[in-house]
Design a protein around this motif. Sequence first.
Motif, PDB file in Angstrom:
ATOM      1  N   VAL A 445      30.322   2.435  20.249  1.00  0.00           N
ATOM      2  CA  VAL A 445      30.934   2.396  21.580  1.00  0.00           C
ATOM      3  C   VAL A 445      29.862   2.373  22.660  1.00  0.00           C
ATOM      4  O   VAL A 445      28.980   3.231  22.700  1.00  0.00           O
ATOM      5  N   ASP A 446      29.932   1.365  23.537  1.00  0.00           N
ATOM      6  CA  ASP A 446      29.063   1.270  24.714  1.00  0.00           C
ATOM      7  C   ASP A 446      29.911   1.671  25.924  1.00  0.00           C
ATOM      8  O   ASP A 446      30.784   0.928  26.364  1.00  0.00           O
ATOM      9  N   THR A 447      29.668   2.855  26.450  1.00  0.00           N
ATOM     10  CA  THR A 447      30.516   3.369  27.536  1.00  0.00           C
ATOM     11  C   THR A 447      30.426   2.504  28.796  1.00  0.00           C
ATOM     12  O   THR A 447      31.410   2.385  29.539  1.00  0.00           O
ATOM     13  N   ASP A 448      29.265   1.891  29.045  1.00  0.00           N
ATOM     14  CA  ASP A 448      29.154   1.006  30.213  1.00  0.00           C
ATOM     15  C   ASP A 448      30.100  -0.191  30.060  1.00  0.00           C
ATOM     16  O   ASP A 448      30.804  -0.577  31.010  1.00  0.00           O
ATOM     17  N   TYR A 449      30.090  -0.767  28.882  1.00  0.00           N
ATOM     18  CA  TYR A 449      30.977  -1.910  28.633  1.00  0.00           C
ATOM     19  C   TYR A 449      32.443  -1.487  28.757  1.00  0.00           C
ATOM     20  O   TYR A 449      33.275  -2.224  29.308  1.00  0.00           O
ATOM     21  N   GLU A 450      32.765  -0.291  28.229  1.00  0.00           N
ATOM     22  CA  GLU A 450      34.141   0.189  28.283  1.00  0.00           C
ATOM     23  C   GLU A 450      34.586   0.412  29.725  1.00  0.00           C
ATOM     24  O   GLU A 450      35.744   0.141  30.081  1.00  0.00           O
TER      25      GLU A 450
END
Length: 481
Positions: A445-450
């Motif tokens: 999981v990439d939180t920036d992308y999310e």
Amino acid sequence: MSITHSLSNALSGLTASARMAEVVSSNVANALTDGYGRRSVDLTSAVVGGRGAGVEIGGITRHVDRGIIADRRLADADLAASSTLVSTLSSLQDIVGQVGVEGSISSRITSVEAALVDAASDSSSEVRLTALANRLSELTDGLNTASGNIQRERERADASIASQVETLNASLEQLEQLNGDISYSINTGGDPSPLLDARQNVIDTISEIVPVRELQRENGRVALMTPEGQMLIDGRAKSFGFVENVVITPDMTLASGGLSGLTLDGSALEPDGIGRMAGGSLGASFAARDDVLVSAQAGLDDLAADLISRFQDNGLDGTIAPGGAGVLTDRGAAFLPANTTGLAGRISLNIAVDPNRGGAVTNLRDGVNATAPGPAGNSTLLRAMSDALSDPRASTLDPVTRGAAERAGEFEAGLGSQRLTFEAELGFQTARWSSLKEAEAADGVDTDYEMQMLLRIEQAYAANARVIQTVNSLMQRLMEI
């Protein structure tokens, strides 16, 4: 496009946006959860009567890199094996001691050598003779304790094997159940992602015990096999057995039948006890119990045999009858070369010279079996014993001629060298595991992308809400006409 059609499209968009927001929320909340695979919503165009009818949710996709996970699992097994062996060698060094450190076997022999020199310099002093007897007793006690502790380590390794086999069987049963649940979820159109996360964690648990390869089967099921070809589960889970020994003695080995190996569905595996399941913490525990610790015990027994033999020569002490026991004994009896196994646990000071058991310390000066005190100033035997202890000799396991203290020091140094080798391997495996773990996390999981996805979802939600608001305004205007 009719008002009804527009309203239907907007409602489907709101539903899709809500589901996507839920998935994004789940991704962010589980960004640091082991075994969690990032999810995404699959959207497709809905068509009704040949006309577009908005969007529909096609399913949820779980994103993982199977190649990285497979390599990381093999690294799990190698890291667990190295950690187990380093722990075993560290315990061994604590048991035997290190060269130059007080309390080690070599330092105890050096203390006996010093006590012999002191006693020979004043053979009339019973204080010095008593000190020599005490040093000899400390040496035998040290060997006894070290031998006993090595067997305790073997018992711990045996108990660890039993515990790991129990965990392995329980995990395989869980995997069988999860395979069925995942297959059912897929066949009924459900989202199996949470079950897939749980299954990945179960397989990760297994991969530390034995190295595994995951094989894909139909309907989302998987099979597990070791790199050497032992199938663990393919449909039905295999059942492995092991019999724990609460007490282990030096003569008990796998080859002699005194210790248990693994069984598969009630049948014994290969003669080495583990067959095609080598590797991982389970294989390392077998190696510790049946190889590393057995070799250490053999080394201690060789030291004990060397010490007894040096003092048992009747050419050294004329009071010793041929085949009789010397200053050091095998539980009071003479040492027999055919009975070396476990000797370090049986070596003892001859009762005839042990003041703590009614012996006469003057017999160290006059001869083990002396019937009366000899000349107080005669230090011939004491000097001969000192020479015998330092005399370069070969032993059963060591063809190089060495003195007793030198041989013990070489044995301790060998254990230290072996520990350093295992620690170097542990360092390599730790670095390899960390690298693969980071690569696995990078694909997670990439939180920036999310967060970016959340903004896009918000925009899509606002657009669909605006359509509904416009349709509502049009409907009200029509009602007013």
